[in-house]
Scaffold this active site. Structure first.
Site, PDB file in Angstrom:
ATOM      1  N   MET A 186      -1.534  -6.677   7.489  1.00 63.60           N
ATOM      2  CA  MET A 186      -2.645  -7.494   6.981  1.00 63.60           C
ATOM      3  C   MET A 186      -2.279  -8.272   5.718  1.00 63.60           C
ATOM      4  O   MET A 186      -3.156  -8.651   4.942  1.00 63.60           O
ATOM      5  CB  MET A 186      -3.850  -6.584   6.691  1.00 63.60           C
ATOM      6  CG  MET A 186      -4.290  -5.729   7.871  1.00 63.60           C
ATOM      7  SD  MET A 186      -5.652  -4.650   7.420  1.00 63.60           S
ATOM      8  CE  MET A 186      -5.700  -3.515   8.828  1.00 63.60           C
ATOM      9  N   SER A 187      -1.000  -8.469   5.475  1.00 62.23           N
ATOM     10  CA  SER A 187      -0.606  -9.128   4.216  1.00 62.23           C
ATOM     11  C   SER A 187       0.655  -9.957   4.411  1.00 62.23           C
ATOM     12  O   SER A 187       0.994 -10.337   5.530  1.00 62.23           O
ATOM     13  CB  SER A 187      -0.356  -8.055   3.141  1.00 62.23           C
ATOM     14  OG  SER A 187       0.812  -7.304   3.455  1.00 62.23           O
ATOM     15  N   ASN A 205       2.794   3.706  11.006  1.00 62.54           N
ATOM     16  CA  ASN A 205       2.154   4.175  12.252  1.00 62.54           C
ATOM     17  C   ASN A 205       2.642   3.327  13.417  1.00 62.54           C
ATOM     18  O   ASN A 205       3.131   2.207  13.219  1.00 62.54           O
ATOM     19  CB  ASN A 205       0.626   4.041  12.137  1.00 62.54           C
ATOM     20  CG  ASN A 205       0.182   2.628  11.801  1.00 62.54           C
ATOM     21  OD1 ASN A 205       0.195   2.223  10.628  1.00 62.54           O
ATOM     22  ND2 ASN A 205      -0.186   1.867  12.807  1.00 62.54           N
ATOM     23  N   HIS A 220      -5.601  -9.046  -0.648  1.00 62.98           N
ATOM     24  CA  HIS A 220      -5.471  -9.418   0.764  1.00 62.98           C
ATOM     25  C   HIS A 220      -6.547 -10.433   1.132  1.00 62.98           C
ATOM     26  O   HIS A 220      -7.629 -10.443   0.546  1.00 62.98           O
ATOM     27  CB  HIS A 220      -5.650  -8.182   1.651  1.00 62.98           C
ATOM     28  CG  HIS A 220      -4.716  -7.069   1.334  1.00 62.98           C
ATOM     29  ND1 HIS A 220      -4.914  -6.217   0.273  1.00 62.98           N
ATOM     30  CD2 HIS A 220      -3.585  -6.661   1.942  1.00 62.98           C
ATOM     31  CE1 HIS A 220      -3.932  -5.332   0.241  1.00 62.98           C
ATOM     32  NE2 HIS A 220      -3.110  -5.580   1.246  1.00 62.98           N
ATOM     33  N   TYR A 250      -8.501 -10.265   3.533  1.00 67.36           N
ATOM     34  CA  TYR A 250      -9.735  -9.610   3.993  1.00 67.36           C
ATOM     35  C   TYR A 250     -10.637  -9.149   2.843  1.00 67.36           C
ATOM     36  O   TYR A 250     -11.792  -8.802   3.060  1.00 67.36           O
ATOM     37  CB  TYR A 250      -9.417  -8.412   4.904  1.00 67.36           C
ATOM     38  CG  TYR A 250      -8.610  -7.295   4.275  1.00 67.36           C
ATOM     39  CD1 TYR A 250      -9.158  -6.425   3.336  1.00 67.36           C
ATOM     40  CD2 TYR A 250      -7.284  -7.105   4.625  1.00 67.36           C
ATOM     41  CE1 TYR A 250      -8.418  -5.411   2.764  1.00 67.36           C
ATOM     42  CE2 TYR A 250      -6.528  -6.080   4.072  1.00 67.36           C
ATOM     43  CZ  TYR A 250      -7.106  -5.244   3.150  1.00 67.36           C
ATOM     44  OH  TYR A 250      -6.359  -4.240   2.578  1.00 67.36           O
ATOM     45  N   GLU A 251     -10.121  -9.171   1.620  1.00 67.61           N
ATOM     46  CA  GLU A 251     -10.964  -8.694   0.518  1.00 67.61           C
ATOM     47  C   GLU A 251     -12.053  -9.705   0.154  1.00 67.61           C
ATOM     48  O   GLU A 251     -13.212  -9.334   0.002  1.00 67.61           O
ATOM     49  CB  GLU A 251     -10.105  -8.365  -0.698  1.00 67.61           C
ATOM     50  CG  GLU A 251      -9.304  -7.084  -0.450  1.00 67.61           C
ATOM     51  CD  GLU A 251      -8.272  -6.821  -1.508  1.00 67.61           C
ATOM     52  OE1 GLU A 251      -8.664  -6.482  -2.631  1.00 67.61           O
ATOM     53  OE2 GLU A 251      -7.071  -6.971  -1.217  1.00 67.61           O
ATOM     54  N   SER A 272       0.826  -1.224   0.000  1.00 67.54           N
ATOM     55  CA  SER A 272       0.000   0.000   0.000  1.00 67.54           C
ATOM     56  C   SER A 272       0.852   1.262   0.000  1.00 67.54           C
ATOM     57  O   SER A 272       1.715   1.428   0.860  1.00 67.54           O
ATOM     58  CB  SER A 272      -0.872   0.067   1.258  1.00 67.54           C
ATOM     59  OG  SER A 272      -1.734  -1.019   1.318  1.00 67.54           O
ATOM     60  N   HIS A 285      -3.006   0.805  -4.467  1.00 68.82           N
ATOM     61  CA  HIS A 285      -2.330  -0.268  -5.190  1.00 68.82           C
ATOM     62  C   HIS A 285      -2.514  -0.058  -6.688  1.00 68.82           C
ATOM     63  O   HIS A 285      -3.606   0.271  -7.135  1.00 68.82           O
ATOM     64  CB  HIS A 285      -2.918  -1.626  -4.824  1.00 68.82           C
ATOM     65  CG  HIS A 285      -2.531  -2.100  -3.462  1.00 68.82           C
ATOM     66  ND1 HIS A 285      -1.470  -2.926  -3.240  1.00 68.82           N
ATOM     67  CD2 HIS A 285      -3.061  -1.841  -2.262  1.00 68.82           C
ATOM     68  CE1 HIS A 285      -1.372  -3.176  -1.952  1.00 68.82           C
ATOM     69  NE2 HIS A 285      -2.325  -2.525  -1.328  1.00 68.82           N
ATOM     70  N   ALA A 339       3.033  -2.074   4.055  1.00 73.37           N
ATOM     71  CA  ALA A 339       2.935  -1.020   5.068  1.00 73.37           C
ATOM     72  C   ALA A 339       2.525  -1.718   6.360  1.00 73.37           C
ATOM     73  O   ALA A 339       1.717  -2.641   6.335  1.00 73.37           O
ATOM     74  CB  ALA A 339       1.874  -0.010   4.653  1.00 73.37           C
ATOM     75  N   HIS A 351      -6.938   3.737   6.624  1.00 74.91           N
ATOM     76  CA  HIS A 351      -6.208   3.399   5.400  1.00 74.91           C
ATOM     77  C   HIS A 351      -5.658   4.679   4.753  1.00 74.91           C
ATOM     78  O   HIS A 351      -4.559   4.672   4.178  1.00 74.91           O
ATOM     79  CB  HIS A 351      -7.104   2.623   4.438  1.00 74.91           C
ATOM     80  CG  HIS A 351      -6.343   2.032   3.290  1.00 74.91           C
ATOM     81  ND1 HIS A 351      -5.286   1.154   3.459  1.00 74.91           N
ATOM     82  CD2 HIS A 351      -6.462   2.209   1.955  1.00 74.91           C
ATOM     83  CE1 HIS A 351      -4.797   0.828   2.289  1.00 74.91           C
ATOM     84  NE2 HIS A 351      -5.488   1.451   1.351  1.00 74.91           N
TER      85      HIS A 351
HETATM   86  N1  HPA Z   1      -2.124  -2.702  11.524  1.00 78.98           N
HETATM   87  C1  HPA Z   1      -2.354  -3.517  10.480  1.00 78.98           C
HETATM   88  N2  HPA Z   1      -2.001  -3.224   9.237  1.00 78.98           N
HETATM   89  C2  HPA Z   1      -1.375  -2.050   9.036  1.00 78.98           C
HETATM   90  C3  HPA Z   1      -1.105  -1.157  10.077  1.00 78.98           C
HETATM   91  C4  HPA Z   1      -1.492  -1.512  11.403  1.00 78.98           C
HETATM   92  O1  HPA Z   1      -1.285  -0.779  12.382  1.00 78.98           O
HETATM   93  N3  HPA Z   1      -0.475  -0.089   9.519  1.00 78.98           N
HETATM   94  C5  HPA Z   1      -0.382  -0.329   8.190  1.00 78.98           C
HETATM   95  N4  HPA Z   1      -0.920  -1.526   7.882  1.00 78.98           N
END
Ligand code: HPA
Length: 268
Positions: free
Chosen positions: A206-207, A230, A81, A83-84, A29, A59, A111, A242
């Site tokens: 998440m990937s 983050n 992903h 989750y999609e 991402s 993406h 990310a 996101h």
């Molecule tokens: N958690 C999950 N996925 C992420 C995060 C997070 O804090 N930051 C970027 N992708």
């Protein structure tokens, strides 16, 4: 190789040439701009039956095959992903295609949220190992004996050493740590983050983990680098979203690009 992978490989070779690809790169991402840096042939995922729809903004849903720093690469500008659509093996076909195009290795990028105050937003963290907190192994249902993939050195020591030295040559700090895969799409709770910390995670995302498992299954050497966007939930006052991930990814993306370019230039 599956029939659909064989057909795709034939079609891709016809467009992009038959010369083997050396390395695959999956861009996470907000990290997609490298697809535009490759001198080569781009194909939209939409024109590759079975490829992800990559519906996540941030993406670029295309596969580019060509030269980057003198190395023939296949750059995947987006991933699907879990989750999609609830498919943890969504990247299996693209990775089968990569393997069939001749690649030896794969570098995954993503990310991620950091659990370690020493790695704040903008930091790069290479995965030394991972934890599958989702429990959604992409090889569930695979009938062959090959499904019992050893994961002891899943993150390839040689590739990691080369990435480490590329970072050093570029003067880029490259942390190393354990990435925990949460399914998403909701972010983690602060309690989940505290639990993940106790269990040994340094970053969450998440990937990537299903792709590492699939890559090892297919016999690709693999390494992965997270761009920290983050501090994980409960560790700072930032509001996670996101939008925030995409806005913060460029903080680390330039450094990541330098490391990757150097890695490619130094390949022997
Ligand atoms: N958690 C999950 N996925 C992420 C995060 C997070 O804090 N930051 C970027 N992708």
């Amino acid at each position: 190789m599956s029939r659909s992978a064989e057909e795709l490989v034939a079609a891709i070779r016809e467009r992009a040439g038959a010369e083997p690809v050396r390395l695959g790169l999956v861009l996470g991402s907000g990290l997609g701009h490298l697809v535009d840096a490759v001198e080569g042939v781009a194909t939209d995922y939409a024109d590759l039956p079975g490829f992800p729809h990559a519906g996540v903004s941030g993406h670029k849903a295309k596969l580019v095959i060509g030269q980057l720093e003198g190395v023939r690469v296949a750059v995947f500008g987006g991933r699907e992903h879990y989750y999609e659509n609830g498919r943890s093996d969504a990247m299996r076909l693209p990775l089968e295609v990569l393997k069939a195009l001749g690649a030896e290795g794969l570098i995954l990028t993503n990310a991620a949220g950091s659990l370690d105050p020493a790695n704040p937003p903008g930091a790069l963290m290479m995965l030394s190992d991972h934890i599958d907190f989702s429990g959604r192994n992409p090889l569930i249902g695979e009938p062959s004996e090959a499904r019992f993939v050893p994961m002891t050195e899943a993150h390839d020591p040689k590739m990691r050493a080369a990435l480490r030295s590329a970072a050093l040559s570029e003067g880029v700090d490259l942390a190393e740590g354990v990435y925990a895969w949460f399914s998403g799409p909701s972010f983690e709770t602060p309690a989940e983050i505290r639990a993940a910390r106790i269990l040994g995670a340094d970053a969450v995302g998440m990937s990537t983990v299903p792709e590492v498992i699939l890559a090892r299954f297919l016999g690709l050497n693999v390494a992965a680098i997270s761009v920290i966007t983050n501090m994980a939930a409960g560790m700072s006052d930032e509001k996670l979203s996101h939008e925030h991930t995409k806005a913060m990814a460029p903080l680390g993306a330039g450094k990541l690009e330098r490391v990757l370019r150097r890695y490619l230039r130094d390949l022997d």
